[in-house]
Design a protein around this motif. Structure first.
Motif: not given
Length: 124
Positions: A64-66, A92-96, A102-105
């Motif tokens: 969803l975020l990406s 910008w917030t959505i990108c962060v 994604q790192g957690l995933s």
């Protein structure tokens, strides 16, 4: 990295960025997505959350975020995305949030791959 450590990282992420996550999820997926995020948060606070379920929900959140769900022009997410002003700070917030999620995933996926290898070695 242990399962306990991964769960702590995920809980920390959800707690630290709670309002930003809720806002981003609502903007990108509407009310239904916000409700799913809240169920995800509730599952995460359970005494023994199911690891596979958390992985599935984290992958959904990353998608969803990406903006992976925006590609289908007939999807609700596509319509919500079209309403976001590209110069709004929320972009910008959505990108962060996307980068962190994604790192957690990736960490969860790596853990699952490692644990599957360990189980197959034990079975052999």
């Amino acid at each position: 990295m242990s399962r306990k450590h991964l769960l702590a990282l995920l809980k920390s992420f959800i707690a630290q960025y709670d309002l930003d996550l809720q806002n981003a999820v609502y903007l990108l997926g509407g009310r239904a997505s916000l409700m799913r995020l809240q169920r995800f948060r509730k599952t995460l606070s359970a005494i023994k959350p199911k690891f596979q379920h958390l992985c599935r929900e984290l992958n959904w959140l990353c998608d969803l975020l990406s903006l992976d769900m925006v590609g289908d022009i007939s999807s609700d997410e596509s319509g919500y995305f079209a309403l976001i002003d590209p110069v709004d700070d929320v972009v910008w917030t959505i990108c962060v949030l996307t980068d962190i999620a994604q790192g957690l995933s990736d960490d969860f996926d790596e853990f699952l791959e490692t644990s599957e290898i360990d189980l197959s070695e034990v079975a052999a």
